[in-house]
Design a protein around this motif. Structure first.
Motif, mmCIF file in Angstrom:
data_model
loop_
_atom_site.group_PDB
_atom_site.id
_atom_site.type_symbol
_atom_site.label_atom_id
_atom_site.label_comp_id
_atom_site.label_asym_id
_atom_site.label_seq_id
_atom_site.Cartn_x
_atom_site.Cartn_y
_atom_site.Cartn_z
ATOM 1 N N LEU A 138 0.840 -1.204 0.000
ATOM 2 C CA LEU A 138 0.000 0.000 0.000
ATOM 3 C C LEU A 138 0.873 1.251 0.000
ATOM 4 O O LEU A 138 0.846 2.050 0.934
ATOM 5 C CB LEU A 138 -0.926 -0.018 1.223
ATOM 6 N N GLU A 139 1.651 1.409 -1.065
ATOM 7 C CA GLU A 139 2.592 2.521 -1.097
ATOM 8 C C GLU A 139 2.338 3.510 -2.235
ATOM 9 O O GLU A 139 3.096 4.454 -2.404
ATOM 10 C CB GLU A 139 4.020 1.979 -1.220
ATOM 11 N N SER A 140 1.282 3.314 -2.996
ATOM 12 C CA SER A 140 1.055 4.184 -4.156
ATOM 13 C C SER A 140 0.409 5.505 -3.759
ATOM 14 O O SER A 140 -0.267 5.618 -2.732
ATOM 15 C CB SER A 140 0.179 3.479 -5.196
ATOM 16 N N GLY A 141 0.590 6.491 -4.625
ATOM 17 C CA GLY A 141 -0.054 7.782 -4.422
ATOM 18 C C GLY A 141 -1.567 7.675 -4.504
ATOM 19 O O GLY A 141 -2.287 8.375 -3.793
ATOM 20 N N ALA A 142 -2.056 6.783 -5.370
ATOM 21 C CA ALA A 142 -3.511 6.604 -5.492
ATOM 22 C C ALA A 142 -4.096 6.090 -4.179
ATOM 23 O O ALA A 142 -5.146 6.566 -3.734
ATOM 24 C CB ALA A 142 -3.835 5.648 -6.636
ATOM 25 N N PHE A 143 -3.416 5.136 -3.546
ATOM 26 C CA PHE A 143 -3.891 4.620 -2.260
ATOM 27 C C PHE A 143 -3.861 5.733 -1.211
ATOM 28 O O PHE A 143 -4.822 5.918 -0.458
ATOM 29 C CB PHE A 143 -3.055 3.427 -1.785
ATOM 30 N N LEU A 182 -0.734 3.274 7.515
ATOM 31 C CA LEU A 182 -0.475 4.508 6.772
ATOM 32 C C LEU A 182 0.934 5.052 7.009
ATOM 33 O O LEU A 182 1.271 6.131 6.527
ATOM 34 C CB LEU A 182 -1.513 5.570 7.148
ATOM 35 N N ARG A 183 1.758 4.303 7.699
ATOM 36 C CA ARG A 183 3.099 4.777 8.044
ATOM 37 C C ARG A 183 4.047 4.876 6.846
ATOM 38 O O ARG A 183 5.150 5.379 6.982
ATOM 39 C CB ARG A 183 3.728 3.878 9.103
ATOM 40 N N ASN A 184 3.633 4.415 5.669
ATOM 41 C CA ASN A 184 4.468 4.552 4.468
ATOM 42 C C ASN A 184 4.539 5.996 3.995
ATOM 43 O O ASN A 184 5.354 6.327 3.142
ATOM 44 C CB ASN A 184 3.911 3.694 3.318
ATOM 45 N N PHE A 185 3.682 6.843 4.547
ATOM 46 C CA PHE A 185 3.576 8.226 4.091
ATOM 47 C C PHE A 185 3.842 9.180 5.249
ATOM 48 O O PHE A 185 3.499 8.879 6.392
ATOM 49 C CB PHE A 185 2.169 8.484 3.533
ATOM 50 N N PRO A 186 4.418 10.355 4.961
ATOM 51 C CA PRO A 186 4.645 11.344 6.029
ATOM 52 C C PRO A 186 3.314 11.789 6.644
ATOM 53 O O PRO A 186 2.377 12.130 5.925
ATOM 54 C CB PRO A 186 5.334 12.510 5.309
ATOM 55 N N ALA A 187 3.261 11.802 7.947
ATOM 56 C CA ALA A 187 2.025 12.156 8.660
ATOM 57 C C ALA A 187 1.540 13.554 8.295
ATOM 58 O O ALA A 187 0.332 13.771 8.144
ATOM 59 C CB ALA A 187 2.237 12.043 10.168
ATOM 60 N N ASP A 188 2.442 14.506 8.125
ATOM 61 C CA ASP A 188 2.033 15.870 7.772
ATOM 62 C C ASP A 188 1.379 15.913 6.400
ATOM 63 O O ASP A 188 0.409 16.653 6.186
ATOM 64 C CB ASP A 188 3.226 16.826 7.800
ATOM 65 N N ASP A 189 1.897 15.127 5.459
ATOM 66 C CA ASP A 189 1.315 15.061 4.115
ATOM 67 C C ASP A 189 -0.089 14.457 4.193
ATOM 68 O O ASP A 189 -1.027 14.963 3.573
ATOM 69 C CB ASP A 189 2.221 14.233 3.201
ATOM 70 N N LEU A 190 -0.245 13.386 4.957
ATOM 71 C CA LEU A 190 -1.563 12.759 5.118
ATOM 72 C C LEU A 190 -2.544 13.749 5.739
ATOM 73 O O LEU A 190 -3.680 13.881 5.275
ATOM 74 C CB LEU A 190 -1.463 11.504 5.977
ATOM 75 N N ARG A 191 -2.110 14.421 6.763
ATOM 76 C CA ARG A 191 -2.984 15.379 7.464
ATOM 77 C C ARG A 191 -3.407 16.504 6.517
ATOM 78 O O ARG A 191 -4.573 16.904 6.486
ATOM 79 C CB ARG A 191 -2.268 15.942 8.694
#
Length: 151
Positions: free
Chosen positions: A25-30, A66-75
């Motif tokens: 689960l590392e894609s930008g679409a996900f 969701l840890r594959n992505f930076p938390a600030d970006d997700l937020r």
């Protein structure tokens, strides 16, 4: 077993499955679809109070899947989707569902997006009818049968 107990067990199993699939689960679409799903569930009743916004934001930051992505970006992505929904829920819902639909090319990611919606919806102990309805809508946007998720 009571319905709520079955739901809690199901949500727990979904979270375990999400963590097991984390490396797939590392894609930008996900990433984009899952943040859109979180916003849609948070705004399911047509409004978002500050405590709910904070609670979902905290869940996003601490969710192992969701840890594959930076938390600030997700937020930031979550907040952007929430802003669309709170400005005009009907139009925002269409835009957010389009964002969710980006994950339908990869069935494993599509299922994970639905599972995230269920986990977020049930995190407060009440996966209410509005939350269930928007997750069901997301299933249709992702070409997944809602009954696969007991919706």
């Amino acid at each position: 077993m009571a319905l709520w107990d079955r739901f809690k067990e199901s949500a727990s199993q979904m979270q375990t499955q999400l963590v097991a699939k984390k490396h797939d689960l590392e894609s930008g679409a996900f990433r984009d679809a899952s943040m859109a799903m979180c916003a849609l569930v948070a705004a399911a009743d047509g409004s978002v109070d500050p405590s709910e916004r904070q609670r979902v934001s905290q869940l996003i930051a601490t969710n192992e899947a969701l840890r594959n992505f930076p938390a600030d970006d997700l937020r930031r992505r979550f907040e952007g989707n929430l802003d669309k929904l709170t400005a005009d829920f009907a139009l925002g819902r269409v835009e957010v569902l389009q964002e969710i639909a980006k994950a339908k090319k990869k069935p494993a990611e599509a299922r994970a997006v639905v599972q995230i919606g269920i986990v977020i919806g049930g995190a407060d102990g009440d996966f209410d009818k509005d939350e269930r309805a928007v997750v069901r809508e997301a299933c249709f946007a992702l070409d997944l049968p809602p009954h696969e998720f007991d919706l």
